[in-house]
Design an enzyme around this catalytic site. Structure first.
Site, PDB file in Angstrom:
ATOM      1  N   GLY A  25      24.630  71.954  18.498  1.00 54.52           N
ATOM      2  CA  GLY A  25      23.450  71.926  17.625  1.00 54.52           C
ATOM      3  C   GLY A  25      22.277  72.642  18.274  1.00 54.52           C
ATOM      4  N   ARG A  50      27.731  74.811  13.173  1.00 53.96           N
ATOM      5  CA  ARG A  50      28.495  75.343  12.047  1.00 53.96           C
ATOM      6  C   ARG A  50      27.940  76.662  11.538  1.00 53.96           C
ATOM      7  NH1 ARG A  50      27.479  70.151   8.522  1.00 53.96           N
ATOM      8  NH2 ARG A  50      25.460  70.734   9.376  1.00 53.96           N
ATOM      9  N   TYR A 158      17.648  53.247  18.066  1.00 56.02           N
ATOM     10  CA  TYR A 158      18.419  52.294  17.256  1.00 56.02           C
ATOM     11  C   TYR A 158      19.894  52.259  17.657  1.00 56.02           C
ATOM     12  CZ  TYR A 158      19.092  56.246  13.861  1.00 56.02           C
ATOM     13  OH  TYR A 158      19.371  57.435  13.249  1.00 56.02           O
ATOM     14  N   LYS A 173      25.529  56.326  17.060  1.00 61.89           N
ATOM     15  CA  LYS A 173      24.734  56.465  18.291  1.00 61.89           C
ATOM     16  C   LYS A 173      25.046  55.317  19.254  1.00 61.89           C
ATOM     17  CE  LYS A 173      22.064  60.115  17.242  1.00 61.89           C
ATOM     18  NZ  LYS A 173      22.166  61.421  17.925  1.00 61.89           N
TER      19      LYS A 173
HETATM   20  C1  HXC Z   1      24.009  59.674  -0.283  1.00 58.50           C
HETATM   21  C2  HXC Z   1      24.922  61.674   0.457  1.00 58.50           C
HETATM   22  C3  HXC Z   1      23.628  62.192   0.717  1.00 58.50           C
HETATM   23  C4  HXC Z   1      22.494  61.354   0.423  1.00 58.50           C
HETATM   24  C5  HXC Z   1      25.080  63.707   1.266  1.00 58.50           C
HETATM   25  N1  HXC Z   1      25.783  62.651   0.815  1.00 58.50           N
HETATM   26  N2  HXC Z   1      23.763  63.450   1.222  1.00 58.50           N
HETATM   27  N3  HXC Z   1      25.107  60.434  -0.019  1.00 58.50           N
HETATM   28  N4  HXC Z   1      22.742  60.107  -0.069  1.00 58.50           N
HETATM   29  N5  HXC Z   1      21.248  61.761   0.638  1.00 58.50           N
HETATM   30  C6  HXC Z   1      27.229  62.546   0.673  1.00 58.50           C
HETATM   31  C7  HXC Z   1      27.812  63.598  -0.260  1.00 58.50           C
HETATM   32  O1  HXC Z   1      27.687  63.235  -1.618  1.00 58.50           O
HETATM   33  C8  HXC Z   1      29.260  63.636   0.213  1.00 58.50           C
HETATM   34  O2  HXC Z   1      29.978  62.522  -0.233  1.00 58.50           O
HETATM   35  C9  HXC Z   1      29.131  63.432   1.723  1.00 58.50           C
HETATM   36  O3  HXC Z   1      27.854  62.795   1.939  1.00 58.50           O
HETATM   37  C10 HXC Z   1      29.139  64.764   2.485  1.00 58.50           C
HETATM   38  O4  HXC Z   1      28.091  65.545   1.980  1.00 58.50           O
HETATM   39  P1  HXC Z   1      28.125  67.145   2.035  1.00 58.50           P
HETATM   40  O5  HXC Z   1      26.817  67.640   1.515  1.00 58.50           O
HETATM   41  O6  HXC Z   1      29.378  67.656   1.429  1.00 58.50           O
HETATM   42  O7  HXC Z   1      28.280  67.379   3.628  1.00 58.50           O
HETATM   43  P2  HXC Z   1      27.830  68.576   4.517  1.00 58.50           P
HETATM   44  O8  HXC Z   1      27.515  69.789   3.692  1.00 58.50           O
HETATM   45  O9  HXC Z   1      28.844  68.688   5.604  1.00 58.50           O
HETATM   46  O10 HXC Z   1      26.443  68.062   5.156  1.00 58.50           O
HETATM   47  C11 HXC Z   1      26.408  67.060   6.109  1.00 58.50           C
HETATM   48  C12 HXC Z   1      25.128  66.255   6.030  1.00 58.50           C
HETATM   49  C13 HXC Z   1      23.864  67.189   6.049  1.00 58.50           C
HETATM   50  C14 HXC Z   1      25.110  65.265   7.191  1.00 58.50           C
HETATM   51  C15 HXC Z   1      25.133  65.470   4.695  1.00 58.50           C
HETATM   52  O11 HXC Z   1      22.685  66.415   5.912  1.00 58.50           O
HETATM   53  C16 HXC Z   1      23.801  68.010   7.329  1.00 58.50           C
HETATM   54  O12 HXC Z   1      24.403  69.082   7.392  1.00 58.50           O
HETATM   55  N6  HXC Z   1      23.081  67.530   8.370  1.00 58.50           N
HETATM   56  C17 HXC Z   1      22.993  68.184   9.683  1.00 58.50           C
HETATM   57  C18 HXC Z   1      21.622  68.118  10.294  1.00 58.50           C
HETATM   58  C19 HXC Z   1      20.966  66.770  10.304  1.00 58.50           C
HETATM   59  O13 HXC Z   1      21.370  65.845   9.552  1.00 58.50           O
HETATM   60  N7  HXC Z   1      19.922  66.646  11.125  1.00 58.50           N
HETATM   61  C20 HXC Z   1      19.153  65.415  11.200  1.00 58.50           C
HETATM   62  C21 HXC Z   1      19.458  64.712  12.462  1.00 58.50           C
HETATM   63  S1  HXC Z   1      18.167  63.597  12.659  1.00 58.50           S
HETATM   64  P3  HXC Z   1      30.943  62.599  -1.564  1.00 58.50           P
HETATM   65  O14 HXC Z   1      31.567  61.254  -1.646  1.00 58.50           O
HETATM   66  O15 HXC Z   1      30.011  62.878  -2.714  1.00 58.50           O
HETATM   67  O16 HXC Z   1      31.923  63.704  -1.311  1.00 58.50           O
HETATM   68  C22 HXC Z   1      18.631  62.301  13.572  1.00 58.50           C
HETATM   69  C23 HXC Z   1      17.404  61.504  13.999  1.00 58.50           C
HETATM   70  C24 HXC Z   1      17.624  60.100  14.365  1.00 58.50           C
HETATM   71  O17 HXC Z   1      19.755  62.070  13.828  1.00 58.50           O
HETATM   72  C25 HXC Z   1      16.373  59.283  14.671  1.00 58.50           C
HETATM   73  C26 HXC Z   1      15.058  59.715  14.119  1.00 58.50           C
HETATM   74  C27 HXC Z   1      13.856  58.939  14.553  1.00 58.50           C
HETATM   75  P1  NAP Z   2      18.496  69.227  13.687  1.00 60.80           P
HETATM   76  O1  NAP Z   2      17.609  70.389  13.971  1.00 60.80           O
HETATM   77  O2  NAP Z   2      18.953  68.995  12.295  1.00 60.80           O
HETATM   78  O3  NAP Z   2      19.738  69.324  14.676  1.00 60.80           O
HETATM   79  C1  NAP Z   2      21.031  68.914  14.367  1.00 60.80           C
HETATM   80  C2  NAP Z   2      21.982  70.032  14.757  1.00 60.80           C
HETATM   81  O4  NAP Z   2      23.331  69.566  14.655  1.00 60.80           O
HETATM   82  C3  NAP Z   2      21.855  71.276  13.881  1.00 60.80           C
HETATM   83  O5  NAP Z   2      21.614  72.395  14.689  1.00 60.80           O
HETATM   84  C4  NAP Z   2      23.229  71.394  13.200  1.00 60.80           C
HETATM   85  O6  NAP Z   2      23.596  72.764  13.082  1.00 60.80           O
HETATM   86  C5  NAP Z   2      24.118  70.648  14.186  1.00 60.80           C
HETATM   87  N1  NAP Z   2      25.326  70.124  13.541  1.00 60.80           N
HETATM   88  C6  NAP Z   2      25.409  69.300  12.467  1.00 60.80           C
HETATM   89  N2  NAP Z   2      26.684  69.078  12.153  1.00 60.80           N
HETATM   90  C7  NAP Z   2      27.444  69.741  13.061  1.00 60.80           C
HETATM   91  C8  NAP Z   2      28.847  69.882  13.274  1.00 60.80           C
HETATM   92  N3  NAP Z   2      29.746  69.287  12.474  1.00 60.80           N
HETATM   93  N4  NAP Z   2      29.259  70.649  14.317  1.00 60.80           N
HETATM   94  C9  NAP Z   2      28.375  71.254  15.121  1.00 60.80           C
HETATM   95  N5  NAP Z   2      27.048  71.155  14.979  1.00 60.80           N
HETATM   96  C10 NAP Z   2      26.577  70.399  13.965  1.00 60.80           C
HETATM   97  O7  NAP Z   2      17.762  67.847  14.146  1.00 60.80           O
HETATM   98  P2  NAP Z   2      17.034  67.426  15.503  1.00 60.80           P
HETATM   99  O8  NAP Z   2      15.921  66.544  15.105  1.00 60.80           O
HETATM  100  O9  NAP Z   2      16.772  68.602  16.378  1.00 60.80           O
HETATM  101  O10 NAP Z   2      18.144  66.497  16.181  1.00 60.80           O
HETATM  102  C11 NAP Z   2      18.723  66.812  17.433  1.00 60.80           C
HETATM  103  C12 NAP Z   2      19.226  65.541  18.093  1.00 60.80           C
HETATM  104  O11 NAP Z   2      18.137  64.668  18.401  1.00 60.80           O
HETATM  105  C13 NAP Z   2      20.193  64.718  17.256  1.00 60.80           C
HETATM  106  O12 NAP Z   2      21.198  64.163  18.078  1.00 60.80           O
HETATM  107  C14 NAP Z   2      19.325  63.614  16.704  1.00 60.80           C
HETATM  108  O13 NAP Z   2      20.045  62.463  16.361  1.00 60.80           O
HETATM  109  C15 NAP Z   2      18.425  63.381  17.906  1.00 60.80           C
HETATM  110  N6  NAP Z   2      17.182  62.688  17.602  1.00 60.80           N
HETATM  111  C16 NAP Z   2      16.185  63.343  16.942  1.00 60.80           C
HETATM  112  C17 NAP Z   2      14.989  62.674  16.702  1.00 60.80           C
HETATM  113  C18 NAP Z   2      13.840  63.357  16.030  1.00 60.80           C
HETATM  114  O14 NAP Z   2      12.822  62.694  15.803  1.00 60.80           O
HETATM  115  N7  NAP Z   2      13.904  64.635  15.714  1.00 60.80           N
HETATM  116  C19 NAP Z   2      14.839  61.345  17.118  1.00 60.80           C
HETATM  117  C20 NAP Z   2      15.899  60.711  17.764  1.00 60.80           C
HETATM  118  C21 NAP Z   2      17.064  61.398  18.018  1.00 60.80           C
HETATM  119  P3  NAP Z   2      24.519  73.349  11.888  1.00 60.80           P
HETATM  120  O15 NAP Z   2      23.923  72.879  10.620  1.00 60.80           O
HETATM  121  O16 NAP Z   2      24.478  74.835  12.132  1.00 60.80           O
HETATM  122  O17 NAP Z   2      25.893  72.804  12.137  1.00 60.80           O
END
Ligand code: HXC
Ligand code: NAP
Length: 293
Positions: A25, A50, A158, A173
């Site tokens: 990522g 990805r 969390y 996590k």
């Molecule tokens: C309910 C949902 C949904 C939503 C997706 N789905 N979004 N369900 N509410 N908001 C469902 C879809 O309907 C589908 O199920 C399944 O999840 C997969 O969704 P896709 O869109 O096909 O998946 P994909 O394109 O692979 O995307 C994966 C993803 C997307 C996780 C949903 O958000 C993503 O690519 N995220 C990567 C980056 C990311 O999330 N970064 C944030 C990290 S922050 P069905 O049944 O319909 O097929 C973090 C911080 C923690 O971790 C702490 C902060 C303080």
């Molecule tokens: P982000 O920019 O959305 O980073 C998530 C990364 O994960 C993206 O670059 C995404 O790239 C990659 N990823 C998602 N699915 C993947 C897969 N299947 N294979 C490989 N890569 C994948 O969010 P961020 O805030 O920087 O988060 C980074 C980390 O910090 C995460 O572990 C998150 O839980 C943690 N964190 C963030 C916060 C915050 O406040 N921002 C707080 C606590 C913890 P692609 O879409 O190209 O795959």
């Protein structure tokens, strides 16, 4: 006004020279911020996720900034075959990989009963399975090669408190934290260290758009949950990550370092709500308490 110290680079120049580090990522958000600093400290980098186009753009930017080699590799960490390919490509290019930052994640807010099983799976597969996939593939390689290495896992607070509305992420996590502490002991004999960072809120597009979309951002400003009344700066996280991935932290193993301005403790302490009491009220309150027999 002078920039605050915590927005500045911390480690001395060349602290990561000779190291090759993989950041999953690494094309966006905190992964990119860590990668930028690692290359400025002399490391070569592999960034894997990805979306290849995004990775290529970041790789170009980071290598132009630092003069270091940054290799973008398309990889879905939830797929073990894809991770094995990543290992092969990395070793072919650099000869060795000295450390991994398991940073890739997926997350969104939702009442758990609204989630399909696929939605639950997708998060667990990225966060927990993705982390153990890279750890297992690279770990087997390091052990076979008798190579020392460091793994840094990005969790969140969390992982131990749990959290409503992000349950698949919380479950994952927590698993990553258990993996960190378990292998810190089991693989220490091979010279492989494991640590974790638990960040509080650090603004990134990936997290903010999925965790506080639209008006929620004004309604639930993350700053208000943090005793220090601010969110994190990317450089302060990068400083901590660089230290933990470097040899300067060689005696730190199995630790999780929280960097959240005190956020999770504010939510935990039973009487922390008394913060809302204005200071002039304390005379009256004290009197009432003292009268109690
Ligand atoms: C309910 C949902 C949904 C939503 C997706 N789905 N979004 N369900 N509410 N908001 C469902 C879809 O309907 C589908 O199920 C399944 O999840 C997969 O969704 P896709 O869109 O096909 O998946 P994909 O394109 O692979 O995307 C994966 C993803 C997307 C996780 C949903 O958000 C993503 O690519 N995220 C990567 C980056 C990311 O999330 N970064 C944030 C990290 S922050 P069905 O049944 O319909 O097929 C973090 C911080 C923690 O971790 C702490 C902060 C303080
Ligand atoms: P982000 O920019 O959305 O980073 C998530 C990364 O994960 C993206 O670059 C995404 O790239 C990659 N990823 C998602 N699915 C993947 C897969 N299947 N294979 C490989 N890569 C994948 O969010 P961020 O805030 O920087 O988060 C980074 C980390 O910090 C995460 O572990 C998150 O839980 C943690 N964190 C963030 C916060 C915050 O406040 N921002 C707080 C606590 C913890 P692609 O879409 O190209 O795959």
């Amino acid at each position: 006004m002078n920039e605050p110290t915590y927005t500045k680079p911390m480690l001395k120049e060349g602290s990561l020279e000779g190291k090759t580090i993989l950041i999953t990522g690494g094309g966006t958000g905190l992964g990119k911020a860590m990668g930028k600093y690692f290359t400025e400290l002399g490391a070569d980098l592999i960034i894997a996720s990805r979306k290849l186009e995004k990775l290529e753009e970041t790789a170009k930017e980071l290598s132009e900034n630092s003069g270091r080699t940054v290799l973008p590799v398309q990889c879905d960490v939830s797929d073990y075959a894809s991770v094995e390919k990543l290992l092969k490509t990395s070793v072919e290019k650099f000869g060795k990989v000295d450390g991994i930052v398991n940073n890739a994640a997926g997350n969104f807010i939702s009442p758990t009963e609204r989630l399909s099983n696929r939605a639950f799976d997708i998060i667990v597969n990225i966060v927990l399975k993705g982390t153990y996939n890279t750890t297992l593939a690279f770990g087997k390689h390091w052990i076979e090669q008798k190579q020392k290495a460091t793994v840094l896992n990005i969790v969140t607070t969390y992982a131990w408190t749990g959290s409503a509305y992000v349950v698949p992420s919380a479950v994952s996590k927590a698993g990553v934290l258990a993996l960190t502490r378990s292998l810190a002991v089991e693989w220490a004999k091979y010279g492989i260290r494991f640590n974790a960072i638990a960040p509080g809120p650090f603004p990134t597009k990936g997290a903010w758009d999925r965790l506080l979309p639209g008006e929620l951002q004004d309604k639930f400003d993350f700053k208000n949950k943090v005793p220090l009344k601010r969110v994190g700066e990317h450089q302060e996280l990068a400083n901590l990550a660089a230290y933990l991935i470097s040899d300067f932290s060689s005696y730190i193993n199995g630790e999780v370092v929280t960097i959240d301005g005190g956020e999770w403790l504010q939510g935990a302490g039973q009487f922390n709500m008394l913060e809302a009491i204005p200071s002039e009220m304390w005379d009256v309150i004290e009197k009432m308490v003292r009268q109690t027999k």
